[in-house]
Design a protein around this motif. Structure first.
Motif, PDB file in Angstrom:
ATOM      1  N   HIS A 277       0.816  -1.220   0.000  1.00  0.00           N
ATOM      2  CA  HIS A 277       0.000   0.000   0.000  1.00  0.00           C
ATOM      3  C   HIS A 277       0.849   1.270   0.000  1.00  0.00           C
ATOM      4  O   HIS A 277       0.293   2.369   0.049  1.00  0.00           O
ATOM      5  N   GLY A 278       2.162   1.126  -0.074  1.00  0.00           N
ATOM      6  CA  GLY A 278       3.023   2.300  -0.044  1.00  0.00           C
ATOM      7  C   GLY A 278       3.099   3.017  -1.385  1.00  0.00           C
ATOM      8  O   GLY A 278       3.062   2.381  -2.437  1.00  0.00           O
ATOM      9  N   ARG A 279       3.231   4.337  -1.329  1.00  0.00           N
ATOM     10  CA  ARG A 279       3.458   5.114  -2.552  1.00  0.00           C
ATOM     11  C   ARG A 279       4.920   5.554  -2.671  1.00  0.00           C
ATOM     12  O   ARG A 279       5.278   6.282  -3.599  1.00  0.00           O
ATOM     13  N   ASN A 280       5.760   5.122  -1.730  1.00  0.00           N
ATOM     14  CA  ASN A 280       7.199   5.342  -1.875  1.00  0.00           C
ATOM     15  C   ASN A 280       7.674   4.648  -3.141  1.00  0.00           C
ATOM     16  O   ASN A 280       7.180   3.585  -3.500  1.00  0.00           O
ATOM     17  N   ALA A 281       8.673   5.226  -3.788  1.00  0.00           N
ATOM     18  CA  ALA A 281       9.163   4.635  -5.039  1.00  0.00           C
ATOM     19  C   ALA A 281       9.573   3.182  -4.861  1.00  0.00           C
ATOM     20  O   ALA A 281       9.239   2.318  -5.684  1.00  0.00           O
ATOM     21  N   ARG A 282      10.279   2.871  -3.778  1.00  0.00           N
ATOM     22  CA  ARG A 282      10.790   1.507  -3.590  1.00  0.00           C
ATOM     23  C   ARG A 282       9.656   0.510  -3.355  1.00  0.00           C
ATOM     24  O   ARG A 282       9.828  -0.689  -3.558  1.00  0.00           O
ATOM     25  N   TYR A 283       8.509   0.976  -2.895  1.00  0.00           N
ATOM     26  CA  TYR A 283       7.423   0.077  -2.540  1.00  0.00           C
ATOM     27  C   TYR A 283       6.362  -0.076  -3.634  1.00  0.00           C
ATOM     28  O   TYR A 283       5.440  -0.880  -3.482  1.00  0.00           O
TER      29      TYR A 283
ATOM     30  N   ARG B 244      -0.704  10.257  -6.936  1.00  0.00           N
ATOM     31  CA  ARG B 244      -1.407  11.540  -7.019  1.00  0.00           C
ATOM     32  C   ARG B 244      -2.663  11.436  -6.168  1.00  0.00           C
ATOM     33  O   ARG B 244      -3.678  10.903  -6.594  1.00  0.00           O
ATOM     34  N   SER B 245      -2.589  11.958  -4.939  1.00  0.00           N
ATOM     35  CA  SER B 245      -3.681  11.806  -3.986  1.00  0.00           C
ATOM     36  C   SER B 245      -4.959  12.468  -4.498  1.00  0.00           C
ATOM     37  O   SER B 245      -4.916  13.514  -5.143  1.00  0.00           O
ATOM     38  N   LEU B 246      -6.082  11.852  -4.171  1.00  0.00           N
ATOM     39  CA  LEU B 246      -7.371  12.368  -4.634  1.00  0.00           C
ATOM     40  C   LEU B 246      -7.778  13.657  -3.936  1.00  0.00           C
ATOM     41  O   LEU B 246      -8.382  14.545  -4.531  1.00  0.00           O
ATOM     42  N   GLY B 247      -7.505  13.736  -2.646  1.00  0.00           N
ATOM     43  CA  GLY B 247      -7.903  14.932  -1.905  1.00  0.00           C
ATOM     44  C   GLY B 247      -9.405  15.042  -1.743  1.00  0.00           C
ATOM     45  O   GLY B 247      -9.949  16.157  -1.716  1.00  0.00           O
ATOM     46  N   THR B 248     -10.107  13.917  -1.649  1.00  0.00           N
ATOM     47  CA  THR B 248     -11.555  13.931  -1.489  1.00  0.00           C
ATOM     48  C   THR B 248     -11.996  12.696  -0.723  1.00  0.00           C
ATOM     49  O   THR B 248     -11.310  11.663  -0.733  1.00  0.00           O
TER      50      THR B 248
END
Length: 326
Positions: free
Chosen positions: A197-203, A237-241
């Protein structure tokens, strides 16, 4: 013909346990006993998506099940419903889940449904319930066809998969650290699934397993959680909603805009539909591979670490090294 048992749906029966576990985790977090974060609007959105998933699954899933029943008449053998047959079905279906899950991350059409599950910036038991409403129409039922043609009855497949879903609920938590090494080696665990579930590049694009992490180890997609880089959850790119309609359908809207934009070739339109998320005809967006390469260029000391590509030396540097190899 062997009578088909009336199998229960383990995930439906476990629903009260899910709610109780969420309330327990919330309480332990509130009193500082375990790690984790709950945000009221985020949790509400996850629960709404979960209820909608059950509703649409019941309304739309019947067609896929009927298709599998039709195919079952063309099976090469009849495997039956013994305990051994169900265990074998579970293992094979778990591998099927691995490849289906991997496809969800590697093709934008399937990602459009699955992105719902990754849209929260928090990771707790309620996140497990944040599921797509459009999964039944994605076409992934096709990956169950080989199991049916081998000889597993669709009811048996549905039964064992419900246990897989129950297991996966409990790995959506920060409250549990790493488990004993044999468990971490064989099973998908909270630690492994935090990476997923990570958005880090390595994950990115790692640990697709359902119950058994051995599939990731076998097929080269396993990445361990590392203490030196905390997992950041959500999508790139977070939804923000917290609007359920935007959560559920935003990627389909994006696909439609790209596919029907003026001046694009048929090839580009097709790739906007089925290429990996982040693909663009002009290179203006970054795929997960590009994000990993960008990260390594900024952090060359991380080159070749798990989840990251090896940094290639520039041509001039390679040429300068040639005499040293003579």
């Amino acid at each position: 013909m062997t009578e088909v048992p009336a199998f229960p749906d383990a995930s439906t029966l476990a629903a009260p346990i899910f709610i109780g576990a969420i309330l327990l985790e919330m309480t332990l977090i509130l009193f500082g006993r375990v790690k984790g974060v709950y945000e009221t609007r985020d949790t509400a959105a996850s629960l709404i998506m979960g209820v909608g998933s059950v509703f649409f699954g019941a309304a739309l899933g019947g067609a896929g099940y009927y298709l599998l029943l039709v195919l079952y008449d063309y099976r090469v053998m009849t495997i039956g419903f013994s305990a051994g047959a169900l265990v074998l079905c579970f293992i094979i279906d778990d591998m099927r889940y691995y490849w289906a899950h991997r496809l969800m991350h590697r093709s934008r059409w399937f990602w459009a449904a699955h992105v719902v599950h990754h849209s929260s910036q928090h990771f707790n038991l309620s996140t497990a319930l944040r599921q797509s409403w459009t999964g039944p129409i994605s076409g992934l039922v096709l990956l169950r066809m080989p199991l049916v043609l081998i000889g597993f009855h669709p009811a048996a497949i549905a039964f064992v998969y419900s246990f897989n879903l129950v297991y996966q609920f409990f790995i959506h938590t920060e409250a549990v650290g790493k488990l004993p090494r044999p468990i971490e080696w064989l099973f998908n665990t909270p630690s492994h699934h935090r990476v997923h579930h990570g958005r880090n590049a390595r994950y990115l694009d790692a640990n697709y397993a359902g119950t058994l992490i051995i599939w990731d180890r076998l097929f080269g997609t396993f990445v361990p959680e590392t203490e030196r880089e905390e997992v950041r959850y959500g999508i790139v790119r977070s939804l923000g909603t917290f609007n359920p309609l935007r959560i559920g359908f935003h990627e389909y809207v994006g696909i439609a805009k790209d596919v029907f934009a003026k001046g694009r070739s048929a090839r580009d339109r097709l790739l906007y539909l089925f290429a990996p998320p982040g693909w663009s005809h002009d290179g203006s967006r970054l795929s997960s591979e590009a994000l990993k390469e960008e990260y390594v260029r900024a952090h060359p000391e991380e080159s070749g670490q798990p989840g990251l590509p090896a940094l290639s030396a520039p041509p001039a540097e390679k040429s300068a090294q040639l005499p040293l190899r003579a």
